[in-house]
Design an enzyme around this catalytic site. Structure first.
Site, PDB file in Angstrom:
ATOM      1  N   GLN A  29       0.850  -1.200   0.000  1.00  0.00           N
ATOM      2  CA  GLN A  29       0.000   0.000   0.000  1.00  0.00           C
ATOM      3  C   GLN A  29       0.881   1.243   0.000  1.00  0.00           C
ATOM      4  O   GLN A  29       0.385   2.355  -0.089  1.00  0.00           O
ATOM      5  CB  GLN A  29      -0.880   0.004   1.252  1.00  0.00           C
ATOM      6  CG  GLN A  29      -1.831  -1.176   1.330  1.00  0.00           C
ATOM      7  CD  GLN A  29      -2.414  -1.349   2.722  1.00  0.00           C
ATOM      8  OE1 GLN A  29      -3.387  -0.710   3.084  1.00  0.00           O
ATOM      9  NE2 GLN A  29      -1.808  -2.221   3.515  1.00  0.00           N
TER      10      GLN A  29
ATOM     11  N   HIS B 226      -1.558   1.392  -4.139  1.00  0.00           N
ATOM     12  CA  HIS B 226      -1.975   2.800  -4.045  1.00  0.00           C
ATOM     13  C   HIS B 226      -1.098   3.721  -4.894  1.00  0.00           C
ATOM     14  O   HIS B 226      -0.966   4.903  -4.607  1.00  0.00           O
ATOM     15  CB  HIS B 226      -1.985   3.257  -2.579  1.00  0.00           C
ATOM     16  CG  HIS B 226      -3.065   2.597  -1.767  1.00  0.00           C
ATOM     17  ND1 HIS B 226      -3.026   2.506  -0.393  1.00  0.00           N
ATOM     18  CD2 HIS B 226      -4.222   1.996  -2.143  1.00  0.00           C
ATOM     19  CE1 HIS B 226      -4.114   1.867   0.031  1.00  0.00           C
ATOM     20  NE2 HIS B 226      -4.850   1.545  -1.009  1.00  0.00           N
TER      21      HIS B 226
HETATM   22  P1  OAD Z   1      -1.426   2.838   8.937  1.00  0.00           P
HETATM   23  O1  OAD Z   1      -0.737   4.099   9.311  1.00  0.00           O
HETATM   24  O2  OAD Z   1      -2.900   2.830   8.977  1.00  0.00           O
HETATM   25  O3  OAD Z   1      -0.930   1.673   9.879  1.00  0.00           O
HETATM   26  C1  OAD Z   1       0.428   1.468  10.167  1.00  0.00           C
HETATM   27  C2  OAD Z   1       0.574   0.159  10.905  1.00  0.00           C
HETATM   28  O4  OAD Z   1       1.953  -0.082  11.092  1.00  0.00           O
HETATM   29  C3  OAD Z   1      -0.085   0.110  12.285  1.00  0.00           C
HETATM   30  O5  OAD Z   1      -0.814  -1.101  12.419  1.00  0.00           O
HETATM   31  C4  OAD Z   1       1.104   0.134  13.244  1.00  0.00           C
HETATM   32  O6  OAD Z   1       0.860  -0.601  14.448  1.00  0.00           O
HETATM   33  C5  OAD Z   1       2.169  -0.546  12.413  1.00  0.00           C
HETATM   34  N1  OAD Z   1       3.565  -0.198  12.750  1.00  0.00           N
HETATM   35  C6  OAD Z   1       4.073   0.940  13.313  1.00  0.00           C
HETATM   36  N2  OAD Z   1       5.405   0.869  13.427  1.00  0.00           N
HETATM   37  C7  OAD Z   1       5.773  -0.326  12.902  1.00  0.00           C
HETATM   38  C8  OAD Z   1       7.027  -0.998  12.713  1.00  0.00           C
HETATM   39  N3  OAD Z   1       8.188  -0.440  13.080  1.00  0.00           N
HETATM   40  N4  OAD Z   1       7.010  -2.230  12.150  1.00  0.00           N
HETATM   41  C9  OAD Z   1       5.847  -2.813  11.770  1.00  0.00           C
HETATM   42  N5  OAD Z   1       4.647  -2.236  11.919  1.00  0.00           N
HETATM   43  C10 OAD Z   1       4.601  -1.005  12.469  1.00  0.00           C
HETATM   44  O7  OAD Z   1      -0.858   2.429   7.490  1.00  0.00           O
HETATM   45  P2  OAD Z   1      -1.505   1.505   6.378  1.00  0.00           P
HETATM   46  O8  OAD Z   1      -2.131   0.311   6.972  1.00  0.00           O
HETATM   47  O9  OAD Z   1      -0.472   1.321   5.343  1.00  0.00           O
HETATM   48  O10 OAD Z   1      -3.862   5.128   1.743  1.00  0.00           O
HETATM   49  O11 OAD Z   1      -2.630   2.460   5.809  1.00  0.00           O
HETATM   50  C11 OAD Z   1      -3.356   2.059   4.691  1.00  0.00           C
HETATM   51  C12 OAD Z   1      -3.644   3.224   3.797  1.00  0.00           C
HETATM   52  O12 OAD Z   1      -4.230   4.292   4.549  1.00  0.00           O
HETATM   53  C13 OAD Z   1      -2.427   3.881   3.181  1.00  0.00           C
HETATM   54  O13 OAD Z   1      -1.956   3.234   2.022  1.00  0.00           O
HETATM   55  C14 OAD Z   1      -2.939   5.241   2.837  1.00  0.00           C
HETATM   56  C15 OAD Z   1      -3.643   5.548   4.141  1.00  0.00           C
HETATM   57  O14 OAD Z   1      -4.616   6.497   4.134  1.00  0.00           O
HETATM   58  C16 OAD Z   1      -3.978   6.082   0.815  1.00  0.00           C
HETATM   59  O15 OAD Z   1      -3.341   7.105   0.901  1.00  0.00           O
HETATM   60  C17 OAD Z   1      -4.938   5.779  -0.283  1.00  0.00           C
END
Ligand code: OAD
Length: 250
Positions: free
Chosen positions: A102, A120
């Site tokens: 993503q 994305h």
């Molecule tokens: P999020 O910001 O929603 O989630 C990030 C995740 O990474 C959370 O579950 C954290 O617990 C985890 N996390 C934090 N630090 C970490 C680390 N060091 N190692 C592993 N995990 C860690 O990001 P996405 O799930 O990617 O879309 O969000 C999905 C979409 O929402 C993005 O692609 C973007 C956003 O709005 C668009 O822009 C269309």
């Protein structure tokens, strides 16, 4: 954590067709903030005000100044971390076929993964909204905001704003791979944005082992995923690769 790392290594050692779904969390250790949670981008700015296609069309100067320029600065400085490198190593070992991401930062490709589906879009390129001409982000002239194409149109990054469709090819291939895979690694995603978050559901329904790597549980934990390896992507991937190399010496 060590026990779940060993379990993940064992599942991956037996896999013939593993795929990964990654989110912003895998790039946190590269200095790129996530969207949600503590220090997340959406904590500082409202995505409805800055990250929808309607917001961009209504006021491209505002979205360029507050969101896009900042993204460019952060991504320009980032390099792959042990999490990205671990997934590249899994591909090299013949275990992982594809990364569905993503993220728009291009770090999986830089780490060495050859097959990356950018769900994305990608920040490496911009496109003119009037004539569709493409230009590498590094070549965009930022002295005038919003940057303009020689035709007079406005450049936009080739990323998906909220309200836009997922590139059809990315969606079709991701669905197919989710059906076919025997292990899905779900790394660093809050699994809250669809349809990306639906890929592990498809994988699970079709018999794959679904492994989450995340310091926090997600809506998939305890329902869709078989187990959670709780920790940062870099540390966990380093542990999994070390264990796999022990199980499958070169
Ligand atoms: P999020 O910001 O929603 O989630 C990030 C995740 O990474 C959370 O579950 C954290 O617990 C985890 N996390 C934090 N630090 C970490 C680390 N060091 N190692 C592993 N995990 C860690 O990001 P996405 O799930 O990617 O879309 O969000 C999905 C979409 O929402 C993005 O692609 C973007 C956003 O709005 C668009 O822009 C269309």
């Amino acid at each position: 954590m060590q026990e779940s790392i060993q379990r993940a290594a064992k599942d991956l050692a037996g896999a013939e067709n593993a795929v990964a779904l990654t989110g912003a969390g895998i790039s946190v250790e590269s200095g790129i903030p996530p969207f949600r949670g503590k220090g997340g981008i959406w904590e500082k700015i409202d995505p409805m005000e800055y990250a929808t296609i309607e917001a961009f069309m209504a006021d491209p100067v505002k979205v360029w100044n507050v969101l896009i320029k900042e993204m460019k600065t952060i991504i320009d400085q980032a390099a792959p971390n042990e999490g990205h490198k671990g997934l590249a190593r899994l591909a090299e070992m013949g275990i992982l076929t594809t990364v569905i991401t993503q993220n728009v930062d291009g770090l999986h490709q830089l780490a060495g993964n050859a097959d990356v589906i950018e769900f994305h879009g990608n920040f490496a390129w911009h496109r003119c909204m009037a004539c569709d001409a493409r230009l590498e982000t590094g070549k965009i002239d930022l002295s005038r905001i919003p940057p303009q194409c020689p035709c007079g149109g406005i450049y936009r990054p080739e990323v998906i704003f909220f309200g836009e469709s997922i590139p059809p090819e990315a969606l079709t291939r991701s669905r197919k791979l989710s059906v076919q895979c025997d292990v899905m690694l779900v790394v660093g995603t809050s699994a809250t944005v669809h349809p990306a978050a639906y890929m592990p559901v498809i994988a699970k329904r079709n018999g794959a082992v679904v492994i989450e790597i995340n310091p926090e549980p997600s809506p998939l934990t305890g329902s869709v995923s078989d187990y959670l390896v709780r920790g940062n992507a870099g540390e966990v991937m380093t542990g999994i690769i070390a264990e796999l190399e022990r199980l499958r010496p070169a």
